[in-house]
Scaffold this motif. Structure first.
Motif, PDB file in Angstrom:
ATOM      1  N   PRO A 179       0.742  -1.400   0.055  1.00 18.16           N
ATOM      2  CA  PRO A 179      -0.022  -0.064   0.003  1.00 18.16           C
ATOM      3  C   PRO A 179       0.750   1.127   0.068  1.00 18.16           C
ATOM      4  N   GLY A 180       0.490   2.020  -0.994  1.00 20.91           N
ATOM      5  CA  GLY A 180       1.322   3.217  -1.139  1.00 20.91           C
ATOM      6  C   GLY A 180       2.440   3.446  -2.117  1.00 20.91           C
ATOM      7  N   CYS A 181       2.758   2.165  -2.553  1.00 21.34           N
ATOM      8  CA  CYS A 181       3.880   2.181  -3.641  1.00 21.34           C
ATOM      9  C   CYS A 181       3.276   2.314  -4.877  1.00 21.34           C
ATOM     10  N   ASP A 182       3.775   3.124  -5.706  1.00 25.53           N
ATOM     11  CA  ASP A 182       3.396   3.221  -7.194  1.00 25.53           C
ATOM     12  C   ASP A 182       4.024   2.526  -8.307  1.00 25.53           C
ATOM     13  N   ASN A 183       5.228   2.734  -8.292  1.00 32.69           N
ATOM     14  CA  ASN A 183       6.277   2.182  -9.400  1.00 32.69           C
ATOM     15  C   ASN A 183       7.344   1.984  -8.555  1.00 32.69           C
ATOM     16  N   ALA A 184       8.109   0.822  -9.473  1.00 36.47           N
ATOM     17  CA  ALA A 184       9.741   0.778  -8.977  1.00 36.47           C
ATOM     18  C   ALA A 184      10.506   0.320 -10.006  1.00 36.47           C
ATOM     19  N   LEU A 185      11.641   0.649 -10.258  1.00 40.00           N
ATOM     20  CA  LEU A 185      12.555   0.147 -11.223  1.00 40.00           C
ATOM     21  C   LEU A 185      14.179  -0.068 -10.708  1.00 40.00           C
ATOM     22  N   ALA A 203      15.205  -3.657 -14.896  1.00 39.00           N
ATOM     23  CA  ALA A 203      13.889  -4.196 -14.857  1.00 39.00           C
ATOM     24  C   ALA A 203      13.008  -3.079 -14.038  1.00 39.00           C
ATOM     25  N   ALA A 204      11.600  -3.033 -14.541  1.00 38.39           N
ATOM     26  CA  ALA A 204      10.700  -2.183 -14.061  1.00 38.39           C
ATOM     27  C   ALA A 204       9.468  -2.940 -13.692  1.00 38.39           C
ATOM     28  N   SER A 205       8.613  -2.363 -12.721  1.00 44.94           N
ATOM     29  CA  SER A 205       7.434  -2.915 -12.414  1.00 44.94           C
ATOM     30  C   SER A 205       6.326  -2.864 -13.523  1.00 44.94           C
ATOM     31  N   SER A 206       5.544  -3.691 -13.440  1.00 44.21           N
ATOM     32  CA  SER A 206       4.392  -3.867 -14.713  1.00 44.21           C
ATOM     33  C   SER A 206       3.854  -2.322 -14.957  1.00 44.21           C
ATOM     34  N   GLY A 207       3.603  -1.484 -13.840  1.00 45.36           N
ATOM     35  CA  GLY A 207       2.968  -0.306 -14.296  1.00 45.36           C
ATOM     36  C   GLY A 207       3.572   0.700 -15.151  1.00 45.36           C
ATOM     37  N   LEU A 208       4.905   0.385 -15.236  1.00 43.10           N
ATOM     38  CA  LEU A 208       5.514   1.223 -16.225  1.00 43.10           C
ATOM     39  C   LEU A 208       5.965   0.923 -17.496  1.00 43.10           C
ATOM     40  N   ALA A 234      25.999  -4.261  -6.272  1.00 45.08           N
ATOM     41  CA  ALA A 234      27.237  -3.693  -6.999  1.00 45.08           C
ATOM     42  C   ALA A 234      26.794  -2.837  -8.305  1.00 45.08           C
ATOM     43  N   ASN A 235      26.930  -1.823  -8.471  1.00 46.02           N
ATOM     44  CA  ASN A 235      26.691  -0.555  -9.699  1.00 46.02           C
ATOM     45  C   ASN A 235      25.289  -0.805 -10.105  1.00 46.02           C
ATOM     46  N   THR A 236      24.471  -1.085  -8.897  1.00 43.72           N
ATOM     47  CA  THR A 236      22.868  -1.407  -9.226  1.00 43.72           C
ATOM     48  C   THR A 236      22.061  -0.346  -8.177  1.00 43.72           C
ATOM     49  N   SER A 237      21.173   0.265  -8.500  1.00 41.00           N
ATOM     50  CA  SER A 237      20.297   0.768  -7.587  1.00 41.00           C
ATOM     51  C   SER A 237      18.909   0.669  -7.959  1.00 41.00           C
ATOM     52  N   ILE A 238      17.934   1.117  -6.850  1.00 44.51           N
ATOM     53  CA  ILE A 238      16.497   0.930  -7.340  1.00 44.51           C
ATOM     54  C   ILE A 238      15.772   2.105  -6.960  1.00 44.51           C
ATOM     55  N   GLY A 239      14.867   2.649  -7.640  1.00 45.45           N
ATOM     56  CA  GLY A 239      13.964   3.742  -7.599  1.00 45.45           C
ATOM     57  C   GLY A 239      12.639   3.342  -7.167  1.00 45.45           C
ATOM     58  N   VAL A 240      11.954   3.889  -6.307  1.00 41.71           N
ATOM     59  CA  VAL A 240      10.848   3.715  -5.900  1.00 41.71           C
ATOM     60  C   VAL A 240       9.770   4.892  -5.871  1.00 41.71           C
ATOM     61  N   SER A 241       8.742   4.774  -6.442  1.00 42.61           N
ATOM     62  CA  SER A 241       7.688   6.020  -6.316  1.00 42.61           C
ATOM     63  C   SER A 241       6.801   5.487  -5.333  1.00 42.61           C
ATOM     64  N   ILE A 242       6.494   6.411  -4.246  1.00 42.14           N
ATOM     65  CA  ILE A 242       5.807   6.527  -2.995  1.00 42.14           C
ATOM     66  C   ILE A 242       4.815   7.568  -2.926  1.00 42.14           C
ATOM     67  N   GLN A 243       3.334   7.106  -2.488  1.00 41.24           N
ATOM     68  CA  GLN A 243       2.406   8.194  -2.403  1.00 41.24           C
ATOM     69  C   GLN A 243       2.651   8.781  -0.843  1.00 41.24           C
ATOM     70  N   GLY A 244       2.385  10.215  -0.940  1.00 43.21           N
ATOM     71  CA  GLY A 244       2.782  10.715   0.290  1.00 43.21           C
ATOM     72  C   GLY A 244       4.187  11.365   0.526  1.00 43.21           C
ATOM     73  N   SER A 245       4.305  12.077   1.607  1.00 46.36           N
ATOM     74  CA  SER A 245       5.462  12.718   1.908  1.00 46.36           C
ATOM     75  C   SER A 245       6.449  11.693   2.603  1.00 46.36           C
ATOM     76  N   MET A 246       7.786  12.217   2.513  1.00 45.08           N
ATOM     77  CA  MET A 246       8.580  11.119   3.425  1.00 45.08           C
ATOM     78  C   MET A 246       8.432  11.158   4.745  1.00 45.08           C
TER      79      MET A 246
END
Length: 136
Positions: A20-26, A36-41, A94-106
């Motif tokens: 709950p609250g997570c929109d997208n991730a890659l 890789a990306a979540s199916s919503g992107l 190693a040499n890899t990152s993840i980005g996550v879009s979340i609903q609401g403020s930090m």
């Protein structure tokens, strides 16, 4: 050396976006290539986002100079708070990152929940998420 298959990674990202609250991730390489990306992107959007997020992350060494001390600091996380949405970037291997879009403020409950789930998944899969750096 990513050992998880793209299908496995998408499944993991889709599990994360089911929180709950997570929109997208890659997941992306430090030089901006989409892993890789979540199916919503859409693929084209995910590729642009991977490049943009890696650019954001690449600023960290220069910003680290703000910190007192002379030791080399390793980037671990960046939080971009847009108010009604927040983006969490973190190292994922190693040499890899993840980005996550979340609903609401930090400071919101959704951020705390999604960040916790994302951290647990990254810790569990860190060895499988690493990629070899490109030769220079």
């Amino acid at each position: 050396m990513t050992t998880a298959s793209p299908v496995q990674l998408v499944t993991i990202l889709d599990e994360l976006t089911a929180t709950p609250g997570c929109d997208n991730a890659l997941i992306f390489t430090d030089d901006g290539l989409l892993t890789a990306a979540s199916s919503g992107l859409e693929r084209a959007d995910a590729e642009r986002l991977a490049a943009a997020l890696s650019s954001e992350q690449s600023l960290a060494p220069a910003v680290a100079k703000l910190c007192i001390g002379t030791e080399e600091l390793a980037w671990r996380r960046t939080i971009i708070d847009f108010g009604p949405h927040t983006v969490l970037l973190m190292t994922a291997g190693a040499n890899t990152s993840i980005g996550v879009s979340i609903q609401g403020s930090m400071t919101g409950d959704a951020f705390a929940l999604v960040a916790s789930v994302a951290l647990k998944q990254v810790k569990r899969l860190a060895e499988q998420l690493g990629t070899a750096g490109r030769p220079t």
